[in-house]
Design a protein around this motif. Structure first.
Motif: not given
Length: 230
Positions: A204-227
């Motif tokens: 649905l998002a892509e059909d409406r021109g909205i980008r999707c961003l998958v967030l890795d909570y642990d990576a954002m907290r500095g525990m690992e690096d996956k976004n």
């Protein structure tokens, strides 16, 4: 807040034109000057609206309008764009006003709130050259989580969820519809960000021109690096 249940028709005139034929609807007039027109369906999405800053006036009725059965007519004018929303009331079924006081705002669960804080600090996860404008950017129907600008200076609205479903995409769509009416922000690109995005929501998002961003909570907290940005 004033809540009116009425048999009415609604006309929107400005950069776009729209007409709602005569039917029973709920009209919400808020203290910030905005008006929202609701039916008995469509969940919480209004059929039409006018966001602030705007002015409201009751029009004088001429004989032709009265002969059409209209008992009252409102005109809501946007102060910046001069767009007009005209509500023609044939019958007022209910009319009440309520002082709601100061709203404390939406309190998100811990993870969602922390994701918003972390993404604001790591705004480059949206892409190179992005910059933060503010968190909790207020619209007439609630705050969008993050307002940013991309490398070219264009506006970017970000809605953040722990688990991204269709409801979240619909919520961001409504924010974008409102924000794109503001010439100071338009055009506004949407980004739907979540730890997990359901396939139907992504489609649905892509059909409406909205980008999707998958967030890795642990990576954002500095525990690992996956976004991953799609």
């Amino acid at each position: 807040m004033r809540i009116v249940v009425a048999d009415c028709s609604v006309d929107y005139a400005g950069r776009l034109s729209a007409h709602l034929p005569r039917a029973k609807r709920v009209l919400m007039l808020k203290g910030d000057g905005s008006i929202l027109v609701h039916s008995d369906g469509g969940s919480y999405k209004p059929l039409n609206w006018m966001s602030p800053p705007c002015s409201h006036e009751t029009l004088e009725l001429d004989d032709e309008v009265r002969e059409a059965g209209i008992v009252e007519q409102w005109q809501v004018t946007h102060k910046k764009t001069a767009d007009k929303l005209i509500v023609s009331l044939f019958e007022i079924i209910h009319d009440s006003s309520h002082d709601l006081g100061v709203d404390p705002g939406l309190i998100k669960d811990g993870v969602e709130a922390h994701l918003q804080e972390l993404l604001a600090e790591q705004i480059d996860l949206l892409g190179d050259g992005h910059s933060l404008v503010r968190r909790e950017y207020m619209t007439a129907i609630g705050p969008v989580d993050i307002l940013a600008r991309d490398a070219s200076g264009a506006s970017v609205a970000v809605e953040i969820k722990r688990r991204g479903g269709i409801d979240g995409v619909e919520q961001l769509t409504r924010y974008l519809e409102l924000m794109n009416r503001d010439p100071k922000l338009s055009p506004v690109q949407g980004v739907f960000a979540a730890q997990e995005i359901k396939p139907q929501a992504r489609t649905l998002a892509e059909d409406r021109g909205i980008r999707c961003l998958v967030l890795d909570y642990d990576a954002m907290r500095g525990m690992e690096d996956k976004n991953t940005l799609f």
